[in-house]
Enzyme design. Structure first.
Site, PDB file in Angstrom:
ATOM      1  CG  HIS A   1      -0.578   4.171   4.294  1.00 22.57           C
ATOM      2  ND1 HIS A   1      -0.989   3.815   5.463  1.00 22.57           N
ATOM      3  CD2 HIS A   1      -0.124   3.039   4.095  1.00 22.57           C
ATOM      4  CE1 HIS A   1      -1.340   2.849   5.557  1.00 22.57           C
ATOM      5  NE2 HIS A   1      -0.367   1.740   4.757  1.00 22.57           N
TER       6      HIS A   1
ATOM      7  CB  CYS B   1      -1.059   0.317   0.899  1.00 22.21           C
ATOM      8  SG  CYS B   1      -0.331  -0.418   2.778  1.00 22.21           S
TER       9      CYS B   1
END
Ligand code: NAP
Length: 367
Positions: free
Chosen positions: A244, A151
């Site tokens: 993120h 990710c």
């Protein structure tokens, strides 16, 4: 207008954080219908609503009553299988499904760096799907495995792809601030993360450092030549729910000015054929001009969680440029990315639009 039937699909690891994101991503999908869910022995035989501790939004009624199946190709029959399995089991299970003729779209690390397995972010390197022809030749599977990236690597690759195409990235320092949902459910204990920063995420830095070269590499004649980029990653867990954020310091073969870099980022459209797919965001990248963006709280839902937002593009004192990139780790970085890969395979004719059957002859370069 004739109505086209939807392709039955399954989710392995459907009870976890990424599995649940698949359930949300597939709800009312125009091409796919979630027909089967599977998970561990702990969940098998229960109805999904009892097996999964549902985390977000409303559990779709047509999924709530599905009985959780074991993760075996005999129990799960769909031609397209999205895998949100833990890496401890993903290798064996995903290979068994591919061998049994299914198209597996995996979120786990197990196959990502294998030479014959596409590691794909559709807008960045959708052409790498052509590697499937080589995979079939080498492994003799009736099915196939396509992976999506770690990710954090996804956020970095999407932000750097336009700059690499234009100016050739050679060095990257990446400092991540990764959301707790990236650790799955129940994930990091609350007393470890509330009001805290954990400067370590097991196995994350090597994934970022190796996957970027493959993602930004070039495909030709059944081979990916990785981009020659040296990456130094610092992975941190922060008390953010989703999203993120990555601070990037970047060196180039031909250093652009800030204005040139911004022009390239703004103009980037990504791999042809992705725009307009059901899960594709309206813009492959969103560039923010405000000095304090991107922020997970403000920007994580960009493009229904599929957008990647960049900002703070400025000159650097050590290398050439600095910037900040952010995206939804569970949607863009996992389930949504996998579904977009499947959509690209359908749109390009590699997966039959009604039956879901693999038609690898439709890949470019196959006889
Ligand atoms: P998670 O919340 O811990 O979920 C794990 C899933 O795997 C659950 O459905 C679990 O089923 C199933 N499972 C565990 N052991 C199994 C077994 N022996 N047999 C069959 N099923 C088993 O983890 P997650 O965050 O969703 O992550 C899933 C995968 O995606 C991992 O490989 C992870 O590295 C990757 N990934 C995660 C993210 C993210 O942001 N979270 C992003 C990119 C990639 P039970 O509920 O029945 O135990």
């Amino acid at each position: 207008m004739t109505s086209v039937s939807r392709i039955p699909v399954a989710v392995l690891g459907a009870t976890g954080a990424v599995g649940q994101a698949f359930v949300r991503q597939l709800a009312d999908h125009p091409w796919f219908v979630l027909a089967e869910v599977a998970a561990s022995e702990r969940s098998v035989g229960k109805v999904y609503r009892d097996a999964a501790r549902w985390l977000e939004g409303t559990l779709p009624a047509d999924v709530a009553g599905l009985v959780v199946q074991p993760c075996t190709p005999d129990s799960v029959r769909a031609p397209i299988v999205f895998s949100a399995l833990d890496s401890g089991v993903a290798g064996e299970v995903e290979a068994a499904f591919a061998q049994a003729g299914r198209l597996v779209l995996s979120n786990a690390k197990n196959f990502r760096m294998h030479d014959d397995v596409p590691l794909v972010i559709p807008e960045v390197n959708g052409d790498h799907l052509a590697l499937l022809a080589r995979q079939q030749e080498l492994r003799g599977w009736a099915g196939a495995i396509v992976t999506n990236a770690n990710c954090a690597a996804t956020v970095i690759a999407a932000a750097l792809a336009p700059l690499h195409e234009a100016f050739t990235v050679t060095k990257v320092v990446a400092v991540t601030m990764q959301a707790v949902s990236g650790a799955g459910y129940p994930g990091v204990p609350s007393l470890d993360i509330l009001g805290n920063v954990i400067p370590y995420i097991g196995d994350e830095e090597p994934k970022i450092e190796t996957e970027l070269g493959k993602l930004l590499g070039r495909y030709a004649n059944g081979t990916i030549t990785p981009a020659a980029i040296t990456v130094s990653a610092h992975a941190n867990r922060v008390p953010v729910e989703h999203g993120h954020t990555v601070c990037l310091t970047v060196g180039f073969e031909r250093a652009p000015s800030v204005a040139e870099a911004l022009d390239v980022l703004r103009a980037w459209r990504g791999h042809a054929g992705v725009a307009g797919l059901p899960s594709a965001p309206a813009s492959a990248l969103t560039v923010r001009d405000e000095p304090d963006r991107p922020q997970p709280r403000r920007d994580v839902q960009e493009g229904r969680g599929m957008g990647v937002t960049v900002g703070r593009v400025r000159a650097d004192t050590l290398l050439d440029l600095r910037l900040v990139a952010m995206a939804h780790n569970v949607v863009r970085g996992a389930a949504g990315g996998s579904v977009l890969n499947a959509e690209l395979l359908v749109a390009s004719g590699v997966v039959h639009r009604e039956t879901g059957a693999l038609q690898l002859g439709a890949l470019p370069g196959t006889p």
